[in-house]
Each structure stands twice: as structure tokens, then as C-alpha cells.
Design a protein around this motif. Structure first.
Motif: not given
Lengths: 115, 114
Positions: A32, A34, A36, A46, A49, A51, A101-104, A106-107
């Protein structure tokens, strides 16, 4: 590990042109991604999203025909700002996550300036 | 719905001062909590996180404890440095179908003076 890159880091374009921003997960496969948008001195909003292999889910108030999102592979998502106008000038940040995995991650962001 | 509220800035401190940035949250489930830091012109970097109640996240001298009873996740550092000057975002992640949606606070700008 878990590095996300964005390209370009800065872009200046004329009003009416389209701009494509790439977001890549360099060392992992992102199920996934995202997108922003961040206005000066404000928090992240946001936009959508996505997939891999399916259509993006846009947040309320975000024009899907103006902000085209493609997530063609597990390592690449693109955001195309079509017919850009000065009010589209902003800092665009992508992030990527992996199912389970409960984390994003970021670029570094892309600064878009529309003249 | 889920949301995050953090104290407004800017916060201006002298070097070696104690830092607290307040963050409270509202969530329907059992979220994970995060602090991210953003330096000028850059994206967000994860500073620390906590995944369940009473967990303490820590990194680079920063700490935050997940307090379910007060729905808080305040960021603290005992002695700040000029290099800590940045914008700090508190965030909440709730488990959604197939992905985890993040909710960010408004950000708190920290200025540390020598």
C-alpha cells in the motif's frame, strides 16, 4: 532498511501543464502506498491510498481526475497532477506500508511550484 | 472517529532545557502511536513509536509513554539541542482492512536557541 524515495525533489511548471511524481520503495515491496499533501506550516492531508494493481481510494474533497494515481508495481506509485494551477503548489509526500506491519515509511517529499 | 490533538507551537527553548510536547488522541480501537519529526524541506522521519498501552517509545533521548487511561502520548526530552529544532508530529494508526490509515496531529514547531 525501509527506504522510500521520491522523484523529483523539486519541480517548477507552467500553469496548465501536467506533472508526474514518482514514489519508490527501494528495499521492500509496498502493498500500500499513500499520498499526502502538506501546506506551509500545516499538517499532512491524506489525499489517497493505493494498493498495487487496483484503483486508488481518494479522500473526500480530492479530485480523482486532477490527481491521477497509479500503483503499477509493488515498488512504484506515481501521482500525476493534471492541468496544474498555482493553487496546486504544495509539498507532496508519499509513504509506503506492508500488510501486517503497522507502520508507514515516508519519502522525502516533492516541492511543486506552479507558475 | 479517530483523531490526534497536539499542542500548538512554536515552542522556543534554550539549549539543554527540558522539552514536553503534549499529544492526546481519540480512537475507537487499539491504535499504535507514533512521533514523527520533519526537518525543513524534508519528509517525515519516524522518531519513536508505541504499539500498546504502557509501552514506552524512545530514541535519541526522546521518550513517550502510551497512556490509555489519559489517552495521551506526550513527547519528552531531558536536554534539547539546537539540532532538535524541527516540526514534530504525533500520529495514530488504526488497523483498517488491508492497510493502516494514519491520523496526524497539526504539528508542533520546536525552536532551540543556543
Amino acid at each position: 532498511g525501509a527506504v522510500v524515495s521520491q522523484h523529483p525533489s523539486r519541480v517548477i511548471c507552467k500553469s496548465g501543464t501536467s506533472v508526474k511524481i514518482e514514489c519508490r520503495s527501494l528495499d521492500f515491496q509496498a502493498t500500500t502506498m499513500f499520498w499526502y499533501r502538506q501546506f506551509p506550516k500545516q499538517s499532512l492531508m491524506l489525499m489517497a491510498t493505493s494498493n498495487e494493481g487496483s484503483k486508488a481510494t481518494y479522500e473526500q474533497g480530492v479530485e480523482k481526475d486532477k490527481f491521477l494515481i497509479n500503483h503499477a508495481s509493488l515498488t512504484l506509485s506515481t501521482l500525476t497532477v493534471t492541468s496544474a494551477h498555482p493553487e496546486d503548489s504544495s509539498f507532496y509526500i508519499c509513504s509506503a506500508s506492508v500488510t501486517g506491519y503497522n507502520e508507514q515509511f515516508f519519502g522525502p517529499g516533492t516541492r511543486l511550484t506552479v507558475l | 472517529g479517530d483523531s490526534v490533538t497536539q499542542m500548538e507551537g512554536p515552542v522556543t527553548l534554550s539549549e539543554e532545557a527540558f522539552l514536553t510536547i503534549n499529544c492526546t488522541y481519540t480512537a475507537t480501537g487499539y491504535p499504535s502511536l507514533f512521533w514523527y519529526v520533519q526537518y525543513p524541506g524534508e519528509g517525515l522521519q519516524l522518531l519513536l513509536k508505541a504499539t500498546k498501552a504502557d509501552d514506552k517509545g524512545s530514541n535519541k533521548g526522546f521518550e513517550a509513554t502510551y497512556r490509555k487511561e489519559t489517552t495521551s502520548f506526550h513527547l519528552e526530552k531531558g536536554s534539547v539541542q539546537v539540532s532538535d529544532s524541527a516540526v514534530y508530529f504525533c500520529a495514530l494508526s488504526d488497523r483498517g482492512y488491508n492497510f493502516n490509515k494514519f491520523y496526524f496531529g497539526s504539528g508542533t514547531k520546536l525552536n532551540v536557541k543556543p
